[in-house]
Design an enzyme around this catalytic site. Structure first.
Site, PDB file in Angstrom:
ATOM      1  N   GLN A 136      12.914  17.300   2.548  1.00  0.00           N
ATOM      2  CA  GLN A 136      12.526  17.700   1.196  1.00  0.00           C
ATOM      3  C   GLN A 136      13.642  18.416   0.445  1.00  0.00           C
ATOM      4  O   GLN A 136      13.464  18.754  -0.723  1.00  0.00           O
ATOM      5  CB  GLN A 136      11.288  18.620   1.247  1.00  0.00           C
ATOM      6  CG  GLN A 136      10.062  17.992   1.870  1.00  0.00           C
ATOM      7  CD  GLN A 136       9.489  16.850   1.023  1.00  0.00           C
ATOM      8  OE1 GLN A 136       9.756  16.721  -0.164  1.00  0.00           O
ATOM      9  NE2 GLN A 136       8.700  15.991   1.659  1.00  0.00           N
ATOM     10  N   HIS A 187       6.018  19.924   8.805  1.00  0.00           N
ATOM     11  CA  HIS A 187       5.393  18.599   8.807  1.00  0.00           C
ATOM     12  C   HIS A 187       5.084  18.246  10.276  1.00  0.00           C
ATOM     13  O   HIS A 187       5.776  18.723  11.181  1.00  0.00           O
ATOM     14  CB  HIS A 187       6.423  17.611   8.238  1.00  0.00           C
ATOM     15  CG  HIS A 187       5.922  16.237   7.973  1.00  0.00           C
ATOM     16  ND1 HIS A 187       5.780  15.304   8.965  1.00  0.00           N
ATOM     17  CD2 HIS A 187       5.554  15.626   6.821  1.00  0.00           C
ATOM     18  CE1 HIS A 187       5.339  14.169   8.432  1.00  0.00           C
ATOM     19  NE2 HIS A 187       5.195  14.338   7.129  1.00  0.00           N
ATOM     20  N   CYS A 224       0.270  15.846   6.228  1.00  0.00           N
ATOM     21  CA  CYS A 224       0.846  15.894   7.576  1.00  0.00           C
ATOM     22  C   CYS A 224       1.257  17.318   7.932  1.00  0.00           C
ATOM     23  O   CYS A 224       2.299  17.543   8.543  1.00  0.00           O
ATOM     24  CB  CYS A 224       2.038  14.957   7.717  1.00  0.00           C
ATOM     25  SG  CYS A 224       1.587  13.235   7.553  1.00  0.00           S
ATOM     26  N   LYS A 235      13.120   9.300   0.260  1.00  0.00           N
ATOM     27  CA  LYS A 235      12.688  10.399  -0.596  1.00  0.00           C
ATOM     28  C   LYS A 235      13.789  10.772  -1.595  1.00  0.00           C
ATOM     29  O   LYS A 235      13.697  11.776  -2.292  1.00  0.00           O
ATOM     30  CB  LYS A 235      12.324  11.618   0.254  1.00  0.00           C
ATOM     31  CG  LYS A 235      11.075  11.403   1.126  1.00  0.00           C
ATOM     32  CD  LYS A 235      10.683  12.686   1.828  1.00  0.00           C
ATOM     33  CE  LYS A 235       9.773  12.469   3.011  1.00  0.00           C
ATOM     34  NZ  LYS A 235       8.414  12.091   2.663  1.00  0.00           N
ATOM     35  N   ASP A 295      15.123  20.320   9.267  1.00  0.00           N
ATOM     36  CA  ASP A 295      14.438  19.151   8.705  1.00  0.00           C
ATOM     37  C   ASP A 295      14.665  19.218   7.193  1.00  0.00           C
ATOM     38  O   ASP A 295      14.050  20.025   6.505  1.00  0.00           O
ATOM     39  CB  ASP A 295      12.950  19.232   9.057  1.00  0.00           C
ATOM     40  CG  ASP A 295      12.113  18.211   8.292  1.00  0.00           C
ATOM     41  OD1 ASP A 295      12.659  17.526   7.402  1.00  0.00           O
ATOM     42  OD2 ASP A 295      10.907  18.106   8.576  1.00  0.00           O
TER      43      ASP A 295
END
Lengths: 414, 149
Positions: free
Chosen positions: A208, A127, A371, A231, A205
């Site tokens: 997700q 991202h 993104c 999220k 990261d």
């Protein structure tokens, strides 16, 4: 709770927005969960209850409201720590979201530890939030930014990591636990072990991944771990940075101001203890408290059940989508290697047009570059469509998507 | 949305067969622009002779709305004087394609429609300022382009 489709369907009653009708009185089919998830009443009510009954600033005043608010806020830190199997909740830093967490590391750790000629390694499926902060840092320090490319299957080519590590110049390897476009789940264990052998720091990261699968930070062995609350059923404006205490203690502060100080004099200041050293200013109290309810909600269902539910949906969707002529699917064909994210293109129809046409049938997907323009360049497309699933989605909703896509073909006379 | 169609025959036709699609080498005006929301990019090329637009082309990647608007815009401005083009406004373009409703119904998709006009206004502005050294003639085109949506 049982991991049956019925049990998951039963959750829908907790999400008021899922009862909405959109456009021409169509039932909402919400498949934009990789962007943000919907919120259950438990979260919405907790935020409302905070403002109605407890609202106060935290950490200082001694009155009743302040103590209640402080306790609820700090209790969330413990809940997050337990959720991730982190022993010391002082390692949990509240930030606005994944983007702020990564920027915090790039600024506070990066500026002290990255020098001219050093290498930061990221990947092609990041991202923008895991690319741009490192561009800013490497440009400032005259350091280098390198990418692990992806193969035709959408998986990382790890031999490139070996090459980078062998230079001895790598200071940090930073990558998505799960790609927000391809859904690919990164081989975390392998990457971390390579980096540890080379004495290189690792940032994950997890924006997700944490919402969709069980994560045990005690086992992963990375140095920095970042994700967002919104999220995973939580409110916007709350995210978490986790790092080992020894690392955080050595780091310079990020934002200066209230709450992050021990003593302030005219020309010098000493820093507060962890985690407050990195939490300057009045934090997002109400939403942090709401976030606790989101985690409790997910834990009640069970993260393994959630993963299985999404895997079922993904398998079903991939099967059905393969039957549509002219539909291109991106990412690995093996559902077990991916999360509940499906990116696709439909003939030469631009994703924005697909998005607008299926929106007429109440289906909300994301169209655009997500993104991830570096990845779009690699895939040689300007944009893709993306359907992403969560706990409240059903196979019937996937059927609605399939019918809506057939409608796109009609409009464009394909 | 039901009452305000977007994907009319005309839009679909233009998206499949855009008009004036291509590149002009060494064009007097070359304006590149992108829609940061979706990653769409267009390049607009114009040749100016005798204060008129003698040649115009565009290329790039975009959705049906973007391609149709670029097509219609280039058709509409060909042969027009720079003064005419300066006055050209978004309603003229949108009504040509029956997309006036987008201004109210879709703040996102209006950006797809007006990327073409924004590029045109910026391009003409730069032409006056950089090539003609005539900022007076450029007027407020720059501001106008920036405030289109």
């Amino acid at each position: 709770m049982q991991s049956t489709a019925d049990a998951f369907e039963d959750l829908r009653k907790d999400f008021p927005v899922l009862n909405r009708r959109v456009r021409d009185d169509k039932k909402l089919v919400y498949f934009d969960n990789a962007a943000t998830t919907q919120k259950p009443n438990q979260v919405i009510d907790a935020i409302s209850d905070y403002y109605q009954n407890h609202n106060s600033n935290i950490h200082r005043a001694v009155h009743a409201l302040a103590e209640e608010s402080t306790e609820a806020f700090e209790n969330t830190r413990d809940i997050v720590a337990k959720f991730l199997n982190v022993e010391d909740s002082r390692e949990i830093i509240f930030v606005r979201g994944t983007t702020e967490g990564i920027n915090l590391v790039a600024y506070a750790w990066g500026r002290d530890n990255v020098k001219e000629g050093d290498i930061i390694v990221t990947t092609e499926y990041e991202h923008h939030s895991n690319i741009v902060p490192w561009q800013l840092l490497t440009q400032e320090k005259k350091a280098q930014l390198k990418y692990i490319d992806i193969d035709d299957n959408g998986e990382l080519m790890l031999d490139q990591l070996d090459d980078y590590l062998s230079t001895g110049k790598v200071k940090l390897v930073t990558f998505s636990h799960m790609s927000n476009v391809l859904g690919t789940i990164s081989p975390v264990e392998e990457i971390v072990s390579k980096c540890k052998n080379a004495g290189v720091k690792v940032l994950i990261d997890a924006a997700q991944s944490v919402p969709h699968m069980k994560v045990n930070l005690n086992e992963i062995g990375c140095d920095f771990f970042v994700f967002s609350g919104h999220k995973m059923l939580g409110p916007t404006g709350v995210g978490v940075l986790w790092a080992k205490k020894e690392v955080l203690e050595k780091m310079s502060p990020f934002l200066g101001g209230g709450d992050m100080i021990r003593e302030v004099h005219k020309y010098e200041t000493t820093w507060n203890d962890l985690p407050y050293k990195f939490e300057a200013g009045t934090p997002n109290i109400a939403d942090v408290i709401g976030f606790a309810k989101a985690i409790e909600y997910l834990e009640k269902i069970g993260m393994d059940n959630i993963r299985n539910h999404e895997l079922e949906l993904t398998k079903y969707a991939l099967e059905e989508m393969k039957k549509i002529p002219g539909l291109t699917l991106y990412g690995t064909k093996e559902p077990e290697k991916r999360g509940g994210v499906i990116s696709f293109n439909f003939n030469s129809v631009h994703p924005h047009d697909v998005g607008t046409i299926i929106d007429k049938d109440g289906v909300a997907i994301r169209s655009g570059h997500h993104c991830a323009q570096v990845l779009m360049e690699k895939l040689n497309v300007a944009a893709t469509n993306r359907a992403s699933f969560y706990i409240y989605n059903t196979k019937e909703e996937i059927d609605v998507l399939i019918t809506a896509l057939q409608n796109v073909a009609k409009v464009f006379k394909l | 949305m039901s009452g305000d169609p977007i994907y009319t025959e005309m839009i679909i036709e233009y998206s499949r067969n855009p008009s004036n699609f291509g590149k002009i080498d060494n064009a007097h005006i070359h304006q590149h622009d992108a829609n940061p929301l979706c990653g769409d990019t267009i390049d607009l090329y114009l040749n100016i002779d005798d204060n008129k637009i003698s040649e115009v082309k565009f290329d790039g990647h975009g959705c049906a709305i973007c391609m149709a608007c670029c097509s219609v815009l280039t058709e509409m401005i060909k042969g027009k004087t720079l003064d005419d083009v300066k006055k050209f406004d978004k309603d003229e373009l949108l009504s040509e394609l029956g997309l006036e409703h987008l201004v109210k119904t879709s703040p996102v998709r209006i950006k797809c429609a007006l990327l073409s006009l924004k590029s045109l206004k910026f391009g003409i502005y730069s032409y006056f300022v950089d090539k003609m050294k005539d900022s007076e003639s450029a007027g407020n085109l720059n501001e106008e382009a920036a405030n289109l949506y």
